[in-house]
Design a protein around this motif. Sequence first.
Motif, mmCIF file in Angstrom:
data_model
loop_
_atom_site.group_PDB
_atom_site.id
_atom_site.type_symbol
_atom_site.label_atom_id
_atom_site.label_comp_id
_atom_site.label_asym_id
_atom_site.label_seq_id
_atom_site.Cartn_x
_atom_site.Cartn_y
_atom_site.Cartn_z
ATOM 1 N N LEU A 1 13.647 13.387 -38.962
ATOM 2 C CA LEU A 1 13.419 14.029 -36.816
ATOM 3 C C LEU A 1 12.819 13.546 -36.977
ATOM 4 N N GLU A 2 12.516 12.505 -36.108
ATOM 5 C CA GLU A 2 11.243 11.821 -35.945
ATOM 6 C C GLU A 2 10.622 12.740 -34.553
ATOM 7 N N VAL A 3 9.357 13.416 -34.544
ATOM 8 C CA VAL A 3 8.874 13.884 -33.308
ATOM 9 C C VAL A 3 7.538 12.687 -33.150
ATOM 10 N N GLY A 4 7.430 12.181 -34.130
ATOM 11 C CA GLY A 4 6.044 10.967 -33.013
ATOM 12 C C GLY A 4 6.094 9.546 -33.807
ATOM 13 N N LEU A 5 5.506 8.826 -33.234
ATOM 14 C CA LEU A 5 5.168 7.472 -33.059
ATOM 15 C C LEU A 5 4.039 6.905 -32.889
ATOM 16 N N ILE A 6 3.860 5.625 -34.410
ATOM 17 C CA ILE A 6 1.635 5.873 -34.170
ATOM 18 C C ILE A 6 2.034 4.037 -35.045
ATOM 19 N N GLY A 7 1.391 3.394 -33.723
ATOM 20 C CA GLY A 7 0.660 2.106 -33.548
ATOM 21 C C GLY A 7 -0.653 1.554 -33.453
ATOM 22 N N ARG A 8 -0.626 0.879 -32.946
ATOM 23 C CA ARG A 8 -2.527 -0.540 -32.759
ATOM 24 C C ARG A 8 -2.162 1.167 -31.661
ATOM 25 N N ASP A 9 -2.124 1.774 -31.164
ATOM 26 C CA ASP A 9 -2.977 3.124 -30.351
ATOM 27 C C ASP A 9 -3.793 3.995 -30.561
ATOM 28 N N GLY A 10 -3.263 4.238 -31.909
ATOM 29 C CA GLY A 10 -3.999 5.920 -32.734
ATOM 30 C C GLY A 10 -4.365 5.489 -34.185
ATOM 31 N N MET A 11 -4.074 6.845 -34.633
ATOM 32 C CA MET A 11 -4.105 6.701 -35.888
ATOM 33 C C MET A 11 -3.174 8.325 -36.455
ATOM 34 N N VAL A 12 -3.666 7.824 -37.341
ATOM 35 C CA VAL A 12 -2.666 8.525 -38.534
ATOM 36 C C VAL A 12 -3.368 9.514 -39.508
ATOM 37 N N GLY A 13 -3.129 10.569 -39.278
ATOM 38 C CA GLY A 13 -4.324 11.614 -39.963
ATOM 39 C C GLY A 13 -5.383 12.676 -39.425
ATOM 40 N N ILE A 14 -4.478 12.962 -38.550
ATOM 41 C CA ILE A 14 -4.870 13.576 -36.856
ATOM 42 C C ILE A 14 -5.199 15.016 -37.407
ATOM 43 N N PRO A 15 -4.603 15.979 -37.961
ATOM 44 C CA PRO A 15 -4.807 16.867 -38.717
ATOM 45 C C PRO A 15 -6.420 17.552 -39.391
ATOM 46 N N LEU A 16 -6.460 16.238 -39.546
ATOM 47 C CA LEU A 16 -8.105 16.762 -40.128
ATOM 48 C C LEU A 16 -9.309 16.340 -39.062
ATOM 49 N N ILE A 17 -9.087 16.130 -37.978
ATOM 50 C CA ILE A 17 -10.497 16.888 -37.215
ATOM 51 C C ILE A 17 -9.715 17.781 -36.714
ATOM 52 N N LEU B 1 17.663 5.602 -27.256
ATOM 53 C CA LEU B 1 17.301 4.955 -27.940
ATOM 54 C C LEU B 1 16.881 3.589 -27.287
ATOM 55 N N ALA B 2 16.991 3.684 -26.017
ATOM 56 C CA ALA B 2 16.011 2.262 -25.339
ATOM 57 C C ALA B 2 14.768 2.903 -25.298
ATOM 58 N N ARG B 3 14.886 4.455 -24.721
ATOM 59 C CA ARG B 3 12.944 4.832 -25.110
ATOM 60 C C ARG B 3 12.683 4.316 -26.584
ATOM 61 N N TRP B 4 13.134 4.599 -27.672
ATOM 62 C CA TRP B 4 12.623 4.174 -29.076
ATOM 63 C C TRP B 4 12.266 2.957 -29.201
ATOM 64 N N LEU B 5 13.138 1.971 -28.527
ATOM 65 C CA LEU B 5 12.847 0.747 -28.247
ATOM 66 C C LEU B 5 12.109 -0.096 -28.223
ATOM 67 N N LEU B 6 11.422 1.161 -26.797
ATOM 68 C CA LEU B 6 10.316 0.760 -25.992
ATOM 69 C C LEU B 6 9.353 1.172 -26.959
ATOM 70 N N MET B 7 9.222 1.933 -26.562
ATOM 71 C CA MET B 7 7.546 2.466 -27.600
ATOM 72 C C MET B 7 7.355 1.463 -29.394
ATOM 73 N N THR B 8 8.280 1.535 -29.406
ATOM 74 C CA THR B 8 8.041 -0.128 -30.708
ATOM 75 C C THR B 8 7.647 -1.117 -29.885
ATOM 76 N N HIS B 9 8.707 -1.265 -28.941
ATOM 77 C CA HIS B 9 8.040 -3.035 -28.579
ATOM 78 C C HIS B 9 6.641 -2.825 -28.286
ATOM 79 N N ASP B 10 5.914 -1.243 -27.447
ATOM 80 C CA ASP B 10 4.251 -1.574 -27.347
ATOM 81 C C ASP B 10 3.476 -1.093 -28.110
ATOM 82 N N ARG B 11 3.768 -0.651 -29.427
ATOM 83 C CA ARG B 11 3.420 -0.231 -30.537
ATOM 84 C C ARG B 11 3.136 -2.042 -31.154
#
Length: 247
Positions: free
Chosen positions: A87-103, A170-180
């Motif tokens: 199950l997806e809980v987070g979506l990361i695009g050009r807004d962020g970084m993958v690997g946040i647990p490190l910090i 689904l509409a929410r998810w598509l918008l989040m994807t579009h933003d990223r």
Amino acid sequence: MTEDSLLAAVPRKAQGRLLAEPVHVIQNSLLAAVPRKEQRRLLAGLEEVTLTFGDVLYEPGDKIHHVYFPVTSLISLLVLADGHLALEVGLIGRDGMVGIPLILGHERSPVRALVQGSGPALRMTAAHLLREFRLSAPLRRELYRYTHALMAQISQTAACNRFHVVERRLARWLLMTHDRVQSDQFRMTHEFLGHMLGVRRVGVTRAAQALQKSGLISYSRGAIAILDRKGLESAACECYKVVGELR
């Protein structure tokens, strides 16, 4: 090196390509928020890679050897149940970084990080990130700010998956994807969307058909195109705005 070269394909098994100009750094908005002087120092540890749809960057429990700053690529953070249900809980695009647990002081990933949108990203070793994190107050500030936004997104997504109907989710998810990804078109199968939203494929099919009938999207052979952005915003649940206000 031009912007076109950043978007050029890189073989999946190839080593990353070192960056020579800070212009590439600002294509990721988290890095763009760091002062130019700090960006130039970050260049020494950043390399350009291309992420491919379906690639897994980390599995739960994996040690985080690299972090990724997406440019036009898109990464889903998935929690697993019974070893295989996701199950997806987070979506990361050009807004962020993958690997946040490190910090946050953790070297292992608690989730699966799955590439769901192919494209370029900037990669850095865990050791280099932690060194820069200690040296750069501006970088620490932006990473903490993004961590807060990501935690809010994860919390809101959990509530959304529990209380809202599939069509609005689904509409929410598509918008989040579009933003990223900053594109009106992207690849996504109903089966994959079912994993993202935690519903059966038939539920996704019905929701997509409803949005298509309303003229908000078109869908064919795994390709989704957004036709009416404002209409899609009206069709989405309020979770989209809640998360957007924290970015």
